[in-house]
Design a protein around this motif. Sequence first.
Motif, PDB file in Angstrom:
ATOM      1  N   LYS A 131      -1.217  34.860   3.647  1.00  6.79           N
ATOM      2  CA  LYS A 131      -0.136  34.492   3.835  1.00  6.79           C
ATOM      3  C   LYS A 131       1.237  34.960   4.023  1.00  6.79           C
ATOM      4  CE  LYS A 131      -1.432  29.810   2.331  1.00  6.79           C
ATOM      5  NZ  LYS A 131      -0.532  28.300   3.414  1.00  6.79           N
ATOM      6  N   TRP A 132       1.224  36.275   3.446  1.00  8.34           N
ATOM      7  CA  TRP A 132       2.565  37.507   3.953  1.00  8.34           C
ATOM      8  C   TRP A 132       2.265  38.854   3.310  1.00  8.34           C
ATOM      9  CZ3 TRP A 132       4.244  40.487   0.323  1.00  8.34           C
ATOM     10  CH2 TRP A 132       3.373  40.199  -1.109  1.00  8.34           C
ATOM     11  N   TRP A 133       2.973  39.757   4.266  1.00  9.36           N
ATOM     12  CA  TRP A 133       3.289  40.592   3.905  1.00  9.36           C
ATOM     13  C   TRP A 133       4.294  41.535   4.107  1.00  9.36           C
ATOM     14  CZ3 TRP A 133       4.711  43.104   8.679  1.00  9.36           C
ATOM     15  CH2 TRP A 133       4.682  41.781   9.869  1.00  9.36           C
ATOM     16  N   HIS A 134       4.610  42.347   3.765  1.00  8.07           N
ATOM     17  CA  HIS A 134       5.968  43.225   4.242  1.00  8.07           C
ATOM     18  C   HIS A 134       5.857  44.519   4.116  1.00  8.07           C
ATOM     19  CE1 HIS A 134       7.706  40.108   0.415  1.00  8.07           C
ATOM     20  NE2 HIS A 134       7.691  39.441   2.148  1.00  8.07           N
ATOM     21  N   ILE A 135       6.113  45.324   5.178  1.00  9.61           N
ATOM     22  CA  ILE A 135       6.223  46.957   4.962  1.00  9.61           C
ATOM     23  C   ILE A 135       7.708  47.400   4.511  1.00  9.61           C
ATOM     24  CG2 ILE A 135       6.505  48.684   6.606  1.00  9.61           C
ATOM     25  CD1 ILE A 135       4.090  46.875   8.551  1.00  9.61           C
ATOM     26  N   TYR A 136       7.651  48.591   3.406  1.00  8.75           N
ATOM     27  CA  TYR A 136       8.694  48.185   2.937  1.00  8.75           C
ATOM     28  C   TYR A 136       8.493  50.280   3.065  1.00  8.75           C
ATOM     29  CZ  TYR A 136      11.264  51.100  -1.714  1.00  8.75           C
ATOM     30  OH  TYR A 136      11.715  51.062  -2.155  1.00  8.75           O
ATOM     31  N   ASP A 137       9.834  50.971   3.384  1.00  8.24           N
ATOM     32  CA  ASP A 137       9.991  52.114   4.006  1.00  8.24           C
ATOM     33  C   ASP A 137      10.600  52.402   2.692  1.00  8.24           C
ATOM     34  OD1 ASP A 137      11.327  54.903   5.011  1.00  8.24           O
ATOM     35  OD2 ASP A 137      12.067  53.281   6.797  1.00  8.24           O
ATOM     36  N   SER A 138       9.588  53.540   2.166  1.00  3.26           N
ATOM     37  CA  SER A 138       9.870  54.047   1.036  1.00  3.26           C
ATOM     38  C   SER A 138      11.245  55.738   0.927  1.00  3.26           C
ATOM     39  CB  SER A 138       8.563  54.745   0.563  1.00  3.26           C
ATOM     40  OG  SER A 138       8.208  56.229   0.729  1.00  3.26           O
ATOM     41  N   TRP A 139      11.807  55.590   2.337  1.00  9.94           N
ATOM     42  CA  TRP A 139      12.694  57.015   2.656  1.00  9.94           C
ATOM     43  C   TRP A 139      13.949  55.435   2.727  1.00  9.94           C
ATOM     44  CZ3 TRP A 139      11.166  60.659   6.594  1.00  9.94           C
ATOM     45  CH2 TRP A 139      10.163  61.420   5.717  1.00  9.94           C
ATOM     46  N   ALA A 140      14.202  54.576   3.147  1.00 11.49           N
ATOM     47  CA  ALA A 140      15.620  53.968   2.947  1.00 11.49           C
ATOM     48  C   ALA A 140      15.079  52.787   1.922  1.00 11.49           C
ATOM     49  CB  ALA A 140      15.087  53.158   4.032  1.00 11.49           C
ATOM     50  N   GLY A 141      14.143  52.682   1.162  1.00  9.17           N
ATOM     51  CA  GLY A 141      14.830  51.993  -0.377  1.00  9.17           C
ATOM     52  C   GLY A 141      14.874  50.566   0.244  1.00  9.17           C
ATOM     53  N   GLU A 142      13.850  49.363   1.207  1.00  9.04           N
ATOM     54  CA  GLU A 142      14.338  48.024   1.524  1.00  9.04           C
ATOM     55  C   GLU A 142      12.744  48.100   1.825  1.00  9.04           C
ATOM     56  OE1 GLU A 142      17.571  48.166   3.363  1.00  9.04           O
ATOM     57  OE2 GLU A 142      16.815  48.832   5.740  1.00  9.04           O
ATOM     58  N   VAL A 143      12.658  47.061   2.496  1.00  9.71           N
ATOM     59  CA  VAL A 143      11.632  45.890   3.063  1.00  9.71           C
ATOM     60  C   VAL A 143      12.082  45.716   4.854  1.00  9.71           C
ATOM     61  CG1 VAL A 143      10.117  43.558   3.376  1.00  9.71           C
ATOM     62  CG2 VAL A 143      10.616  44.371   1.477  1.00  9.71           C
ATOM     63  N   ILE A 144      11.547  46.611   5.928  1.00  2.00           N
ATOM     64  CA  ILE A 144      11.418  46.634   7.327  1.00  2.00           C
ATOM     65  C   ILE A 144      10.854  46.281   7.578  1.00  2.00           C
ATOM     66  CG2 ILE A 144      12.945  49.589   7.073  1.00  2.00           C
ATOM     67  CD1 ILE A 144      10.247  50.220   8.178  1.00  2.00           C
ATOM     68  N   HIS A 145       9.670  45.538   7.846  1.00  2.00           N
ATOM     69  CA  HIS A 145       9.684  44.358   8.709  1.00  2.00           C
ATOM     70  C   HIS A 145       8.809  42.934   7.304  1.00  2.00           C
ATOM     71  CE1 HIS A 145       9.201  46.341  12.536  1.00  2.00           C
ATOM     72  NE2 HIS A 145       9.227  46.984  11.446  1.00  2.00           N
ATOM     73  N   ARG A 146       8.497  41.987   7.803  1.00  2.00           N
ATOM     74  CA  ARG A 146       8.010  41.077   6.942  1.00  2.00           C
ATOM     75  C   ARG A 146       7.232  39.405   7.308  1.00  2.00           C
ATOM     76  NH1 ARG A 146      11.190  39.514   2.671  1.00  2.00           N
ATOM     77  NH2 ARG A 146      12.372  41.852   3.052  1.00  2.00           N
ATOM     78  N   LYS A 147       6.631  39.276   6.833  1.00  2.00           N
ATOM     79  CA  LYS A 147       5.705  37.918   7.998  1.00  2.00           C
ATOM     80  C   LYS A 147       4.937  36.858   6.389  1.00  2.00           C
ATOM     81  CE  LYS A 147       3.613  35.779  11.431  1.00  2.00           C
ATOM     82  NZ  LYS A 147       1.984  35.967  12.228  1.00  2.00           N
ATOM     83  N   ARG A 148       5.523  35.770   6.660  1.00  2.00           N
ATOM     84  CA  ARG A 148       5.137  34.434   6.208  1.00  2.00           C
ATOM     85  C   ARG A 148       4.247  33.457   6.935  1.00  2.00           C
ATOM     86  NH1 ARG A 148       4.906  33.038   1.859  1.00  2.00           N
ATOM     87  NH2 ARG A 148       7.026  33.114   0.212  1.00  2.00           N
ATOM     88  N   SER A 149       2.877  33.230   6.701  1.00  2.00           N
ATOM     89  CA  SER A 149       1.901  32.999   7.539  1.00  2.00           C
ATOM     90  C   SER A 149       2.549  31.098   6.767  1.00  2.00           C
ATOM     91  CB  SER A 149       0.747  33.051   7.233  1.00  2.00           C
ATOM     92  OG  SER A 149       0.127  32.136   7.809  1.00  2.00           O
ATOM     93  N   SER A 150       2.521  30.082   8.748  1.00  2.00           N
ATOM     94  CA  SER A 150       2.666  29.034   8.472  1.00  2.00           C
ATOM     95  C   SER A 150       1.293  28.492   7.908  1.00  2.00           C
ATOM     96  CB  SER A 150       3.268  28.818   9.683  1.00  2.00           C
ATOM     97  OG  SER A 150       2.030  28.501  10.726  1.00  2.00           O
ATOM     98  N   LEU A 151       0.436  28.760   7.416  1.00  2.00           N
ATOM     99  CA  LEU A 151      -0.876  28.202   7.184  1.00  2.00           C
ATOM    100  C   LEU A 151      -1.388  27.285   5.736  1.00  2.00           C
ATOM    101  CD1 LEU A 151      -3.857  30.853   8.780  1.00  2.00           C
ATOM    102  CD2 LEU A 151      -2.951  29.247   9.815  1.00  2.00           C
TER     103      LEU A 151
END
Length: 64
Positions: free
Chosen positions: A44-64
């Motif tokens: 249903k969802w995924w996140h990409i976390y940048d450990s150097w920046a300390g934040e989520v840089i991409h995210r997706k939530r499926s509409s299924l």
Amino acid sequence: MPIRYMVFYGSDYYPSGGADDLLSVHATEEEALQAAKDLDCEYKWWHIYDSWAGEVIHRKRSSL
């Protein structure tokens, strides 16, 4: 090469939370983004976390 990008994923029904939702780690943003996009049909969802920046840089939530 150091690990920088972490891909987290899950469903809305049985979220594990935290480190239990970690799928993979990658040295480049492109590799992490491809790994996450490969999940679109399965979760249903995924996140990409940048450990150097300390934040989520991409995210997706499926509409299924």
